[in-house]
Design a protein around this motif. Sequence first.
Motif, PDB file in Angstrom:
ATOM      1  N   GLU A 226    -115.544  17.719 -26.357  1.00 36.91           N
ATOM      2  CA  GLU A 226    -116.295  16.373 -26.930  1.00 36.91           C
ATOM      3  C   GLU A 226    -115.255  15.421 -27.318  1.00 36.91           C
ATOM      4  OE1 GLU A 226    -120.107  16.485 -29.099  1.00 36.91           O
ATOM      5  OE2 GLU A 226    -118.903  15.898 -30.656  1.00 36.91           O
ATOM      6  N   TYR A 227    -114.071  15.807 -27.830  1.00 37.88           N
ATOM      7  CA  TYR A 227    -112.797  14.857 -28.077  1.00 37.88           C
ATOM      8  C   TYR A 227    -112.481  14.600 -26.715  1.00 37.88           C
ATOM      9  CZ  TYR A 227    -108.318  13.477 -29.912  1.00 37.88           C
ATOM     10  OH  TYR A 227    -107.141  12.644 -30.183  1.00 37.88           O
ATOM     11  N   ILE A 228    -112.174  15.272 -25.702  1.00 36.41           N
ATOM     12  CA  ILE A 228    -111.745  14.478 -24.446  1.00 36.41           C
ATOM     13  C   ILE A 228    -112.606  13.308 -24.032  1.00 36.41           C
ATOM     14  CG2 ILE A 228    -111.157  15.196 -22.079  1.00 36.41           C
ATOM     15  CD1 ILE A 228    -109.012  16.272 -23.827  1.00 36.41           C
ATOM     16  N   HIS A 229    -113.848  13.885 -23.824  1.00 37.53           N
ATOM     17  CA  HIS A 229    -114.853  13.037 -23.337  1.00 37.53           C
ATOM     18  C   HIS A 229    -115.080  11.951 -24.220  1.00 37.53           C
ATOM     19  CE1 HIS A 229    -119.042  11.387 -22.679  1.00 37.53           C
ATOM     20  NE2 HIS A 229    -119.418  11.704 -23.839  1.00 37.53           N
ATOM     21  N   LYS A 230    -114.981  11.540 -25.473  1.00 41.56           N
ATOM     22  CA  LYS A 230    -114.933  10.296 -26.240  1.00 41.56           C
ATOM     23  C   LYS A 230    -113.686   9.660 -26.216  1.00 41.56           C
ATOM     24  CE  LYS A 230    -118.591  11.922 -29.480  1.00 41.56           C
ATOM     25  NZ  LYS A 230    -118.821  12.151 -31.052  1.00 41.56           N
ATOM     26  N   ASN A 231    -112.417  10.124 -25.928  1.00 35.85           N
ATOM     27  CA  ASN A 231    -111.206   9.589 -25.700  1.00 35.85           C
ATOM     28  C   ASN A 231    -110.424   9.452 -24.499  1.00 35.85           C
ATOM     29  OD1 ASN A 231    -110.658   9.186 -29.090  1.00 35.85           O
ATOM     30  ND2 ASN A 231    -111.294  11.380 -28.625  1.00 35.85           N
ATOM     31  N   LEU A 232    -111.174   9.684 -23.331  1.00 30.13           N
ATOM     32  CA  LEU A 232    -110.577   9.408 -21.974  1.00 30.13           C
ATOM     33  C   LEU A 232    -110.504   8.038 -21.905  1.00 30.13           C
ATOM     34  CD1 LEU A 232    -112.189  12.061 -19.766  1.00 30.13           C
ATOM     35  CD2 LEU A 232    -109.631  11.740 -19.989  1.00 30.13           C
ATOM     36  N   SER A 233    -109.442   7.398 -21.323  1.00 32.66           N
ATOM     37  CA  SER A 233    -109.322   6.250 -20.725  1.00 32.66           C
ATOM     38  C   SER A 233    -110.080   6.208 -19.290  1.00 32.66           C
ATOM     39  CB  SER A 233    -107.925   5.940 -20.479  1.00 32.66           C
ATOM     40  OG  SER A 233    -107.044   6.040 -21.606  1.00 32.66           O
ATOM     41  N   TYR A 234    -110.497   5.003 -19.180  1.00 33.38           N
ATOM     42  CA  TYR A 234    -111.221   4.470 -17.960  1.00 33.38           C
ATOM     43  C   TYR A 234    -112.471   5.471 -17.732  1.00 33.38           C
ATOM     44  CZ  TYR A 234    -106.438   3.099 -16.646  1.00 33.38           C
ATOM     45  OH  TYR A 234    -105.175   2.372 -16.614  1.00 33.38           O
ATOM     46  N   ARG A 235    -113.112   5.571 -18.847  1.00 31.34           N
ATOM     47  CA  ARG A 235    -114.261   6.482 -18.997  1.00 31.34           C
ATOM     48  C   ARG A 235    -115.180   6.210 -17.797  1.00 31.34           C
ATOM     49  NH1 ARG A 235    -116.221  10.228 -18.284  1.00 31.34           N
ATOM     50  NH2 ARG A 235    -117.197  11.867 -19.525  1.00 31.34           N
ATOM     51  N   ASP A 236    -115.656   5.157 -17.487  1.00 27.59           N
ATOM     52  CA  ASP A 236    -116.774   4.757 -16.578  1.00 27.59           C
ATOM     53  C   ASP A 236    -116.206   5.175 -15.117  1.00 27.59           C
ATOM     54  OD1 ASP A 236    -118.389   3.830 -18.443  1.00 27.59           O
ATOM     55  OD2 ASP A 236    -117.859   1.612 -18.012  1.00 27.59           O
ATOM     56  N   GLY A 237    -114.885   5.306 -14.963  1.00 30.23           N
ATOM     57  CA  GLY A 237    -114.232   5.425 -13.560  1.00 30.23           C
ATOM     58  C   GLY A 237    -113.879   7.138 -13.576  1.00 30.23           C
ATOM     59  N   VAL A 238    -114.326   8.007 -14.578  1.00 31.05           N
ATOM     60  CA  VAL A 238    -113.806   9.237 -14.579  1.00 31.05           C
ATOM     61  C   VAL A 238    -114.981  10.115 -14.648  1.00 31.05           C
ATOM     62  CG1 VAL A 238    -112.442  10.944 -15.973  1.00 31.05           C
ATOM     63  CG2 VAL A 238    -111.771   8.582 -15.729  1.00 31.05           C
ATOM     64  N   ILE A 239    -115.008  11.295 -13.778  1.00 34.10           N
ATOM     65  CA  ILE A 239    -115.993  12.332 -14.101  1.00 34.10           C
ATOM     66  C   ILE A 239    -115.112  13.593 -14.807  1.00 34.10           C
ATOM     67  CG2 ILE A 239    -117.321  14.389 -12.767  1.00 34.10           C
ATOM     68  CD1 ILE A 239    -117.303  12.175 -10.355  1.00 34.10           C
ATOM     69  N   LEU A 240    -115.790  13.878 -15.849  1.00 28.70           N
ATOM     70  CA  LEU A 240    -115.112  14.842 -16.435  1.00 28.70           C
ATOM     71  C   LEU A 240    -115.625  16.420 -16.382  1.00 28.70           C
ATOM     72  CD1 LEU A 240    -113.549  15.924 -18.798  1.00 28.70           C
ATOM     73  CD2 LEU A 240    -115.327  15.334 -20.464  1.00 28.70           C
ATOM     74  N   SER A 241    -114.973  17.160 -15.766  1.00 27.59           N
ATOM     75  CA  SER A 241    -115.130  18.423 -15.269  1.00 27.59           C
ATOM     76  C   SER A 241    -114.650  19.607 -16.247  1.00 27.59           C
ATOM     77  CB  SER A 241    -114.688  18.759 -13.687  1.00 27.59           C
ATOM     78  OG  SER A 241    -114.760  19.795 -13.266  1.00 27.59           O
ATOM     79  N   ILE A 242    -115.131  20.681 -16.146  1.00 29.59           N
ATOM     80  CA  ILE A 242    -114.768  21.820 -16.977  1.00 29.59           C
ATOM     81  C   ILE A 242    -114.909  22.960 -15.752  1.00 29.59           C
ATOM     82  CG2 ILE A 242    -115.326  21.370 -19.064  1.00 29.59           C
ATOM     83  CD1 ILE A 242    -117.901  22.833 -18.774  1.00 29.59           C
ATOM     84  N   HIS A 243    -113.813  23.908 -16.157  1.00 27.52           N
ATOM     85  CA  HIS A 243    -113.405  25.152 -15.294  1.00 27.52           C
ATOM     86  C   HIS A 243    -113.265  26.415 -16.335  1.00 27.52           C
ATOM     87  CE1 HIS A 243    -111.434  26.976 -11.546  1.00 27.52           C
ATOM     88  NE2 HIS A 243    -111.137  27.770 -12.490  1.00 27.52           N
ATOM     89  N   PRO A 244    -114.401  27.004 -16.546  1.00 26.53           N
ATOM     90  CA  PRO A 244    -114.274  28.057 -17.634  1.00 26.53           C
ATOM     91  C   PRO A 244    -113.933  29.468 -16.861  1.00 26.53           C
ATOM     92  CG  PRO A 244    -116.179  26.840 -17.774  1.00 26.53           C
ATOM     93  CD  PRO A 244    -115.741  26.465 -16.702  1.00 26.53           C
ATOM     94  N   HIS A 245    -113.175  30.173 -17.678  1.00 34.38           N
ATOM     95  CA  HIS A 245    -112.876  31.619 -17.229  1.00 34.38           C
ATOM     96  C   HIS A 245    -113.595  32.269 -18.140  1.00 34.38           C
ATOM     97  CE1 HIS A 245    -110.017  31.731 -13.906  1.00 34.38           C
ATOM     98  NE2 HIS A 245    -110.038  30.392 -14.078  1.00 34.38           N
ATOM     99  N   ASN A 246    -113.517  33.633 -18.084  1.00 36.57           N
ATOM    100  CA  ASN A 246    -114.369  34.710 -18.618  1.00 36.57           C
ATOM    101  C   ASN A 246    -113.752  35.653 -19.727  1.00 36.57           C
ATOM    102  OD1 ASN A 246    -117.217  35.302 -19.173  1.00 36.57           O
ATOM    103  ND2 ASN A 246    -117.188  37.010 -17.931  1.00 36.57           N
ATOM    104  N   ASP A 247    -112.728  35.513 -19.979  1.00 39.33           N
ATOM    105  CA  ASP A 247    -111.662  36.489 -20.717  1.00 39.33           C
ATOM    106  C   ASP A 247    -112.216  37.014 -21.884  1.00 39.33           C
ATOM    107  OD1 ASP A 247    -108.729  36.109 -19.267  1.00 39.33           O
ATOM    108  OD2 ASP A 247    -109.885  34.171 -19.325  1.00 39.33           O
ATOM    109  N   ARG A 248    -113.150  36.188 -22.691  1.00 38.78           N
ATOM    110  CA  ARG A 248    -113.702  36.708 -23.865  1.00 38.78           C
ATOM    111  C   ARG A 248    -115.416  37.261 -23.408  1.00 38.78           C
ATOM    112  NH1 ARG A 248    -111.703  35.247 -29.268  1.00 38.78           N
ATOM    113  NH2 ARG A 248    -113.944  34.899 -29.698  1.00 38.78           N
TER     114      ARG A 248
END
Length: 561
Positions: A226-248
């Motif tokens: 949520e912090y990254i999402h709200k503070n990225l530059s060029y937000r309209d030109g950026v797709i915010l992606s995630i890549h979770p692993h499963n260690d826990r």
Amino acid sequence: MFNHQKYGKQYFMPPTVSHDWVKKETLEKAPSWCSVDLRDGNQALPIPMNLEEKLAMFQLLVDIGFKEIEVGFPAASDTEFTLVRTLIEENMIPDDVTIMVITQAREHIIRRTFEAIEGAPKAIVHLYNSTSEAQRRQVFKKSKDEIKQIAVDGAVLVQELAEQTEGNFYFQYSPESFSGTEVDYALDICNSVLDIWKPVSDHKAIINIPATVEVAMPHIFASQIEYIHKNLSYRDGVILSIHPHNDRGSGVSDAEFGVLAGAERVEGTLFGIGERTGNVDLITLAMNMYSQGFDPELDFSQMNAIREKYEKLTRTEVHERHPYSGDLVFTAFSGSHQDAISKGMKYRQENEIEEWDIPYIPVDPADIGRNYQADVIRVNSQSGKGGIGYILETNFGVKLPYKMNEAMGYATKEVSDQTSRELAAEEIYQVFRDNYVDYHPYFELVDYHFNKGTGQEVALTIQKENEQIELQGKGAGSLDAISNALKTHFNLDYALEVYEQQSLGKDSSAEACAQIGISHQGAIYWGAGIHEDITAASVYALVVAVNRLEDALISQKETVK
């Protein structure tokens, strides 16, 4: 020694924390899905896929509906390079599919990557470098500024080579090892890369946040996203992606919470196959949405076929309890669960209900190509009468009276307990026949015929040991007449307590199944008969019931002795 004191917190909270994501209930819109089976999944295999297998995997992913597929690390090996060239040169990439290739932020690797994707109709160049505090200190021995400069230099070269190379290219950056990176520092690197690329809304860049090693609870990851999402530059030109692993073991939760927190895209693998404990399982994510009534935009209607092909190509085995896709995920062995499921299925059928709301079964197995009879209710020594009755009714049309169903349950569980294994439907039916249809330890009916006089009269022949015996009987009806003949001959006193029958098919020539329960001193003894003629079926059922009563009485006498 098991020493917990050697461990401490390995993650960083964002400078400011907000929890807007908590106010959202569920995922209502599918994120963009990116399969990384051919890269992250493949590098986790003890025996990586060869070119032919990779091409087959690519086609499987296309068939499922993936629009973005990471096809490999072309600078890492000749096989990966050849795969990318084959897909491009053989025109194997559908118009609506974008391939992705990954590269470290190192000059010779970036240049080799662009050689691989020359002429690609649409390709994402995925640039990354490791940013965590531990790797900066232990591995690279570089400062924050030096690590950021590696990312910036890589972004510059990617942009330059994209302009010089034939093809249609998009850019993606990942601060690898984000899990152990200060969140504000990771954001600073991402924004510095975006300052080079200057993405716009009609040609977006992707910022991908990987939980490279899952070191925190899912709500921590969501707060970071949520912090990254709200503070990225060029937000309209950026797709915010995630890549979770499963260690826990929380990869799915990380992904779901991350999307609620502002991520628009998820990278993962089928069945969660990936390094160490794996990547997030995209099947589970998609089916979780499906089970809530939302379209995941991926097609898993042939789950068994997908799993079988995946296992063949990767030489891995999907666990039998793996969510949605394992062999036993819809299977109930518990008696109480089986009873609830069978009653729920009956209720749904009788009331013609479209909405799925069956106890213990979150999605309709038929929606993903599974079979009710083979997958849902299976019988072992822990099973109950409800499940056994369900199998007999749905597979063989035999609907037992309630109390007889209970007796049949004990008989079946005894067989399973003695053999220490699960029983198939055909074996359960054989238990039914052995105990209630073909059970004649003391006498067997050879023949009978009726003569109508003032009441119903019957003459019947029974085989007892090696002797055939002729019996006569009278009664108010045919069954009563035979019952009276048997009572007189065996000196028995019982009452006809239960009589039910049903057709085993829909056409006029279908067999009928009759069930009879006779009571003696508070106990009920059961028999069943199967025949084209319902009267004959009833007679055979009575004969078995009397055999079971005689069996019990003889056993009692032997016990007294």
